[in-house]
Design a protein around this motif. Structure first.
Motif, PDB file in Angstrom:
ATOM      1  N   TYR A   1      -6.479  -2.530   3.910  1.00  0.00           N
ATOM      2  CA  TYR A   1      -7.502  -2.326   2.884  1.00  0.00           C
ATOM      3  C   TYR A   1      -8.850  -2.633   3.508  1.00  0.00           C
ATOM      4  O   TYR A   1      -9.202  -3.803   3.682  1.00  0.00           O
ATOM      5  CB  TYR A   1      -7.276  -3.259   1.697  1.00  0.00           C
TER       6      TYR A   1
ATOM      7  N   ILE B   1      -2.891   1.602  -9.783  1.00  0.00           N
ATOM      8  CA  ILE B   1      -3.619   1.974 -10.990  1.00  0.00           C
ATOM      9  C   ILE B   1      -2.934   3.077 -11.774  1.00  0.00           C
ATOM     10  O   ILE B   1      -3.256   3.314 -12.921  1.00  0.00           O
ATOM     11  CB  ILE B   1      -5.063   2.398 -10.647  1.00  0.00           C
TER      12      ILE B   1
ATOM     13  N   LYS C   1       0.832  -1.196   0.000  1.00  0.00           N
ATOM     14  CA  LYS C   1       0.000   0.000   0.000  1.00  0.00           C
ATOM     15  C   LYS C   1       0.872   1.253   0.000  1.00  0.00           C
ATOM     16  O   LYS C   1       0.566   2.245  -0.673  1.00  0.00           O
ATOM     17  CB  LYS C   1      -0.925  -0.002   1.215  1.00  0.00           C
TER      18      LYS C   1
ATOM     19  N   ASN D   1      -3.554  -3.664  -6.987  1.00  0.00           N
ATOM     20  CA  ASN D   1      -3.127  -2.967  -8.208  1.00  0.00           C
ATOM     21  C   ASN D   1      -2.556  -1.600  -7.860  1.00  0.00           C
ATOM     22  O   ASN D   1      -2.946  -0.984  -6.878  1.00  0.00           O
ATOM     23  CB  ASN D   1      -4.321  -2.736  -9.136  1.00  0.00           C
TER      24      ASN D   1
ATOM     25  N   GLY E   1      -2.614   1.079  -4.140  1.00  0.00           N
ATOM     26  CA  GLY E   1      -3.733   1.497  -3.314  1.00  0.00           C
ATOM     27  C   GLY E   1      -5.018   0.760  -3.632  1.00  0.00           C
ATOM     28  O   GLY E   1      -5.980   0.835  -2.894  1.00  0.00           O
ATOM     29  N   TYR E   2      -5.022   0.055  -4.755  1.00  0.00           N
ATOM     30  CA  TYR E   2      -6.280  -0.543  -5.199  1.00  0.00           C
ATOM     31  C   TYR E   2      -6.345  -2.002  -4.789  1.00  0.00           C
ATOM     32  O   TYR E   2      -5.491  -2.806  -5.183  1.00  0.00           O
ATOM     33  CB  TYR E   2      -6.410  -0.425  -6.718  1.00  0.00           C
ATOM     34  N   PHE E   3      -7.354  -2.293  -3.995  1.00  0.00           N
ATOM     35  CA  PHE E   3      -7.543  -3.659  -3.525  1.00  0.00           C
ATOM     36  C   PHE E   3      -8.466  -4.390  -4.487  1.00  0.00           C
ATOM     37  O   PHE E   3      -9.592  -3.968  -4.711  1.00  0.00           O
ATOM     38  CB  PHE E   3      -8.151  -3.625  -2.127  1.00  0.00           C
ATOM     39  N   SER E   4      -7.969  -5.473  -5.056  1.00  0.00           N
ATOM     40  CA  SER E   4      -8.780  -6.172  -6.048  1.00  0.00           C
ATOM     41  C   SER E   4      -9.590  -7.291  -5.416  1.00  0.00           C
ATOM     42  O   SER E   4     -10.808  -7.253  -5.441  1.00  0.00           O
ATOM     43  CB  SER E   4      -7.880  -6.735  -7.147  1.00  0.00           C
ATOM     44  N   PHE E   5      -8.934  -8.268  -4.860  1.00  0.00           N
ATOM     45  CA  PHE E   5      -9.691  -9.316  -4.172  1.00  0.00           C
ATOM     46  C   PHE E   5      -8.787 -10.049  -3.205  1.00  0.00           C
ATOM     47  O   PHE E   5      -7.565  -9.910  -3.227  1.00  0.00           O
ATOM     48  CB  PHE E   5     -10.320 -10.313  -5.163  1.00  0.00           C
TER      49      PHE E   5
ATOM     50  N   ARG F   1      -4.874  -9.898  -4.445  1.00  0.00           N
ATOM     51  CA  ARG F   1      -4.306  -9.173  -5.566  1.00  0.00           C
ATOM     52  C   ARG F   1      -4.541  -7.687  -5.343  1.00  0.00           C
ATOM     53  O   ARG F   1      -5.636  -7.257  -4.994  1.00  0.00           O
ATOM     54  CB  ARG F   1      -4.992  -9.612  -6.862  1.00  0.00           C
TER      55      ARG F   1
END
Lengths: 391, 242, 229, 345
Positions: C158, C132, C65, C130, C70-74, C128
């Motif tokens: 997250y 972005i 992070k 990302n 910063g992007y939490f996918s799954f 996972r």
């Protein structure tokens, strides 16, 4: 960071609704309102348990699972081509888009590629299912804010798109048309022109709805400044698609990370964002997205290459061992399939990363402090499909 | 004359004995319902039911006012008591303790005190009534005809002063002399529509109330208005207190 | 083309290509996580997998992070146990309704093999994230020993992991230490068992076995000269 | 006229019975017409549909079918409901509608009661329906109903004020509270000395008319002010638990009240039963007056329902803000201006 933003949000709400806050100081008995699972607003079987103080939400907790069908488990006992039938049912309003990422993941593992014509048609159908889906979402938002007419317009014009999807795939709701290595069939005669006409209708719908709904002062009063999602919070909750672009994040999988096998780079289009992050901005971006979708379809229709629509694939598909994750920009947001294969007829494990699951997971944070009518508009602006949450 | 007009003209004549009977029956029924509701208001253990019984009592009062021919007071009763006060009552009750069924806490142990206050009130009000109307007599029969003669009537299409229209009646009279004219003369003199011209024929209590409020009682009226304004501002200040 | 050649080509491609951006990211992660990072795998031009130690799971999330992921996918879990009910569900050999005996046989018959970035235990959590802005993505995995299915929660890192962890908990029985609301997400509160585990029988499939591939749709463009395997 | 008819009309009970019958007709006939013309047909037209087509020519008997359906349905009482209050609530709501229609004139001689305080009486009894709605909301033992009932009460009380204040302008201009006299004042009025079309108060009291329409929309709980029954939030608000005949009564109440309010609006602002060019004293109006009224009612309700089909819904606090910060100040200003102009001219 959450705490700070949460206080900020509460302060914002308190300022914004200062007139109605007079009764907050009077001690009233707390009330628990159970919205759903049989409730007209939660289109599907989502249930929201809201603790209220007067009409203000103290805490909201979504409860789901009323429609959980266990596709991840079922996919483990289906062959790869059969899985497309299952995943069709995830987001049933834009079904074709569900198939694409799974097929692409399987193709990635098999190291094959669909012929260019198939790639074009795939992209076109993917966009058309986006249009069919998002149009309904826009009309549905009208119902959520209390206007009954937009949804009838939405159903009317969605029909043109569905007719075209039906004409090529044979299925209105569940096309089941994507194949590993290509598509089931070629386009029927006259389809291209008809589709262009349908796209024209959709653009008319966009203009109409922009005047009828988006320009309406009451609609703006109900959605502007309501349900604000800051960009960083949205990202950490994994929001995707329109919901994150409505918060000003300029990120679109179609443009930034188009998976191999879709030809979005062949068309000239624009990713729309809106800086406000409120309900209105989400709906606004959604409408622009429909317009861009029609543009993409029109352009791709113009230069579909000729050629086969199916690559050479074995009759019985065994996917080589490996792991692959493919995500595409679906109508509701980013949808991804993490496929683990052990070289069998059926996948060993399929993790379905569906967009609505992440999009809705922000609701407990988002609904804190809003009023009961705003629950409805915020949920409407997040726009989810229950099948996409429950899988 | 059409059928409707025939019916309409009959409606005006509220003097027949049949109407008296109907009025008496109506009074009896209303009074019985009011008494029962008033009793239930204080005996029921359900707060919302008590408020709803009170609605019936107040509606009965309004009905009695209308029965007595003072529709303005009746309408005011409905507007103020039923439309505003009781609704606020119900609002408050439902917001704070919207509980279905009986509420034990309503069963107060201070019944003796309540009865005492009730009896006291009855004595005081009874005395006031008797004291005021002790020597009053009810008159039965035809009320005295009140003649109102407009200063101008329409003869043919020409507006004509009254004195010229009926010379034989008014001949030789001064400005301040009282005259008595027959109903037939009055009818012929003042056609029906003429009588409905705004302001020409308002004998009702409506006008009297308005006159008295805005002339005789203008000072108390304004004082009450200022008082209400003060209460309003006070309520806002209390509610807004941060 | 046959499966074998496809796999072989993949291997060759991986050996040849070098993805500098991902390698740089990997080396940065290695230095940040130090001992926490157990194994990694880069598929050039495509994806990056890292396997971290279970105790470093939350740290890894925190580190990523801070590195703009910063992007939490799954977040989910994998059960690497080969299915005790037959690997291919089209095989007609295993039709018994008593899984316990067969489960052992099958497990012995099929050695457990784990996927990309390796693994030593049956259960793995994987997630996972990302970045972005640059389009990079990392898939994390962590081994969980069978007798101690505990791992730290990602919620402080997250917040979106909340529901994913609840799902993984009910589906695999993995306990996320520190999760504020570890209730079932999908399943009824009194549900017994963990449905996504490989040894949890899919009852409908047990009762009515899969008939195998009975009709294969003819592929357009697939003429007689096609070499079916 | 034969003997028994004379006797009948000369008695007290005859005309009273006739009045009751007339009241029923005056309330239910427009209500049914509004449901068919607007709810079934205009709404369908607006929404690109054709609406009901099967029952009767152009689906005109659909309404009867709906009523028949409602009568067949079971009259369900929720188990925890306060049975008596629950059962009575729809009647209280409908009663206010019937009381309203009493003071509406349909012709120079065609009226039920000719009260001196006609419009005042109408505004007073229109507030009675709040009691019925609160009863329904509370007695249903459902949270949706209770929230809906409370919202309705808050809304109706708040919008009573602009409604009354909007009427004040007309009353000042006409100089009377009597509905019949308000019609005559418009028929005999003049615009700057020209009396060709009389003086329908919609011309001079346009602000009052607009405020009256908005407040009326809120009083009727029609969109955009339909929070009490907001179907996407509160299912059906205070009507949620009702079924069968009792739901039908609420439904009738909704449309009948719309019709009656439209009658009052057309009396106040559009000249009621009068049309320009005919002497208002003419007996002709006793026949065509009701038809003229119906035409004007259709016009006013067209506005009501057009808004209903087009507009989204306000939020509760936005509704109150609109009322207190916008409508009431403007209507007060309207009264002041009307009063000053009345004195000046």
């Amino acid at each position: 960071m959450t705490a700070v933003s949460e206080t900020e949000q509460l302060r914002y709400i308190s300022q914004q609704a200062a007139d109605a806050r007079v009764n907050v100081e009077i001690e009233t008995e707390g009330m628990t309102l159970n919205l759903g699972p049989q409730h007209p607003a939660t289109h599907g079987t989502l249930r929201i348990i809201a603790k209220l103080d007067g009409e203000q939400v103290v805490a909201a907790e979504p409860v789901m699972g009323y429609m959980h069908r266990g596709y991840e488990k079922l996919a483990e006992v289906r062959t790869y081509p059969q899985v497309t039938t299952l995943v069709n049912r995830i987001d049933w309003v834009g079904s074709f888009a569900n198939e694409t990422p799974f097929i692409l993941a399987a193709e990635k593992l098999m190291e094959i590629e669909a012929p260019p014509r198939a790639q074009y048609i795939r992209t076109i159908l993917h966009e058309m299912s986006r249009i069919a889906n998002v149009i309904l979402g826009i009309g549905d938002m009208g119902v959520q804010v209390g206007a009954v007419t937009p949804i009838f317009f939405a159903f009317r014009d969605r029909e043109y798109v569905l007719n075209q999807i039906e004409a090529v795939t044979g299925g209105r709701f569940h096309p089941n048309f994507d194949r590993i290595g290509g598509l089931k069939d070629d386009l029927p005669a006259g389809w291209i022109q008809n589709t262009k006409n349908a796209m024209e209708k959709v653009r008319e719908f966009c203009d109409q709805i922009e005047e009828l709904m988006y320009g309406n002062e009451i609609f703006q009063a109900r959605t502007r400044g309501i349900g604000i999602i800051p960009a960083d919070i949205g990202l950490s909750y994994g929001l995707s698609g329109v919901n994150i672009r409505g918060s000003g994040v300029d990120w679109d999988v179609r443009r930034d990370a188009t998976p191999h096998g879709l030809v979005y780079d062949k068309a000239d289009w624009k990713v729309w964002t809106h800086p406000d992050g409120d309900s209105y901005s989400r709906m606004w971006v959604r409408l622009q997205e429909v317009r861009e979708g029609t543009k993409i379809v029109d352009q791709l229709l113009d230069d579909i290459p000729s050629g086969p629509i199916m690559a050479k694939v074995p009759r019985i598909i065994k996917v080589p061992a490996g792991e692959a994750y493919v995500e595409t920009e679906n109508p509701l947001g980013v949808m991804g399939y993490y496929v683990i294969s052990k070289g069998d007829l059926n996948p060993f494990r399929v993790k379905i990363r569906s967009a609505s699951f992440n999009n809705v997971s922000i609701t407990p944070w988002l609904l804190k402090g809003v009023y009961v009518p705003d629950i409805i508009t915020i949920l409407g602006s997040l726009y989810f499909i229950l099948g996409d949450i429950d899988r | 004359m059409t059928l409707l007009a025939q019916v309409a003209s009959d409606f005006n004549e509220l003097t027949s004995s049949e109407v008296d009977i109907a009025q008496n029956i109506a009074f009896g029924m209303i009074a019985a319902v009011m008494l029962f509701s008033a009793f239930r208001t204080v005996t029921t253990a359900n707060v919302v039911h008590a408020a709803l019984y009170l609605v019936i009592v107040l509606a009965g009062v309004a009905a009695l006012f209308i029965l007595l021919g003072s529709d303005f007071v009746g309408a005011t009763q409905v507007l103020v008591y039923i439309g505003a006060i009781i609704v606020l009552f119900l609002f408050g009750i439902m917001l704070t303790k919207a509980r279905l069924g009986d509420d034990e806490s309503v069963e107060s142990e201070r019944r003796g005190m309540g009865a005492l206050v009730g009896i006291l009130l009855l004595v005081v009000m009874g005395y006031a009534l008797v004291d005021t109307f002790e020597n009053a007599e009810l008159t039965f029969g035809e009320p005295e005809p009140i003649a109102y003669v407009p200063t101008e009537v329409t003869v043919g299409d020409v507006p004509t002063p009254v004195l010229e229209a009926l010379p034989d009646v008014f001949a030789g009279l001064g400005d301040d002399d009282e005259v008595t004219i027959s109903q037939a003369d009055f009818d012929s003199l003042v056609p029906e529509v003429q009588r409905r011209v705004p302001g020409a024929e308002v004998f009702g209590n409506n006008k009297q109330i308005a006159d008295s409020i805005f002339s005789q009682y203008i000072v108390p009226f304004e004082a009450v208005s200022v008082l209400l304004l003060a209460a309003l501002i006070g309520a806002i200040v209390v509610a807004r207190k941060e | 083309m046959s499966d074998e050649t496809a796999v072989a080509e993949t291997d060759e491609a991986e050996i040849v290509e070098v993805d500098e951006a991902r390698e740089a990211l990997l080396s940065e992660l290695t230095s940040e996580l130090a001992d926490g990072l157990v194994e990694s795998h880069v598929r050039a031009g495509d994806d990056l997998w890292i396997r971290v130690h279970r105790d470093a799971w939350v740290d890894a999330g925190m580190t990523l992070k801070q590195m703009d992921f910063g992007y939490f996918s799954f977040l989910s879990a994998i059960d690497w146990l080969p299915s005790p009910f037959g690997r291919d569900m089209n095989s007609q050999v295993d039709l018994t309704l008593t899984p316990s005996e067969d489960a052992d046989d099958e497990a012995e018959a099929e050695p457990m093999e784990t996927g990309v970035a390796g693994g030593e235990t049956r259960f793995q959590v994987f997630a996972r994230v990302n970045d972005i802005t640059t389009g990079r993505a990392v898939t994390l995995k962590a081994d969980l020993p069978d007798d101690d299915l505990n791992v730290g929660t990602w919620i402080p890192v997250y917040p979106g992991a909340n529901w994913h962890e609840r799902e993984a908990r009910e589906m695999y029985g993995i306990n996320f230490v520190g999760h504020p609301n570890p209730r079932n997400l999908y399943l009824p509160g009194d549900f017994q068992g963990h449905p996504m585990r490989k040894d949890y029988a899919l009852l409908s499939r047990r009762i009515k076995p899969w008939p195998g591939i009975v009709d294969v749709e003819p592929m357009p463009g697939d003429d007689d000269e096609g070499d079916d395997s | 006229m034969s003997g028994w008819i004379d006797t009948f009309f000369d008695s007290y009970w005859g005309p009273t019975g006739l009045r009751t019958l007339g009241g029923l007709v005056a309330v239910l006939l427009p209500a049914g017409a509004l449901v068919y013309i607007y709810l079934f047909k205009l709404m369908s037209f607006v929404q690109s549909r054709i609406g009901p087509m099967e029952a009767g020519p152009q689906g005109s008997l659909q309404l009867l079918a709906e009523v028949g359906k409602a009568f067949q349905k079971e009259d369900i009482f929720p188990r925890k409901a306060d049975k008596i209050v629950f059962a009575l609530a729809p009647f209280v709501v409908l009663m206010s509608t019937f009381l309203l229609v009493l003071v509406v004139p349909f012709g120079p001689d065609a009226w039920f009661v000719n009260l001196d305080t006609g419009i005042y009486f109408a505004l007073a009894v229109s507030s009675v329906s709040v009691i019925g709605i609160l009863m329904a909301g509370w007695a249903s033992a459902s949270k949706y109903s209770l929230l809906g009932g409370l919202r309705a009460a808050g809304q109706l009380i708040a919008y009573e004020l602009p409604l009354v204040l909007a009427v004040m302008g007309v009353v000042i201009q006409a100089g009377t509270l009597n509905m019949q006299d308000i019609v005559l004042a418009q028929a005999e009025g003049e615009i700057f000395g020209w009396g060709g079309i009389g003086n329908p108060f919609i011309l001079t009291q346009f602000v009052g008319f607009a405020i009256f329409l908005i407040a009326m929309q809120a009083e009727l709980t029609q969109p955009p002010f339909d929070m009490p029954v907001a179907e996407s939030e509160l299912v059906s608000g205070y009507m949620t638990e009702y079924s069968g005949v009792r739901f039908l009564l609420f439904f009738i109440g909704e449309f009948a009240t719309a019709g009656v309010f439209a009658m009052i609006a057309s009396v106040l602002f559009l000249g009621g039963w009068w049309v320009p060019g005919i002497d208002p004293d003419s007996n002709l109006f006793n026949i065509v007056g009701p038809a003229v009224m119906f035409g004007k009612v259709l016009f006013v309700t067209l506005l009501i329902f057009w808004f209903r089909f087009t507009y989204p819904r306000f939020r509760e606090d936005q509704l109150q803000r609109l009322c207190w910060k916008f409508l009431i100040p403007i209507s007060l200003l309207n009264i002041v201006v009307t009063g000053v102009l009345k004195v000046v001219f």
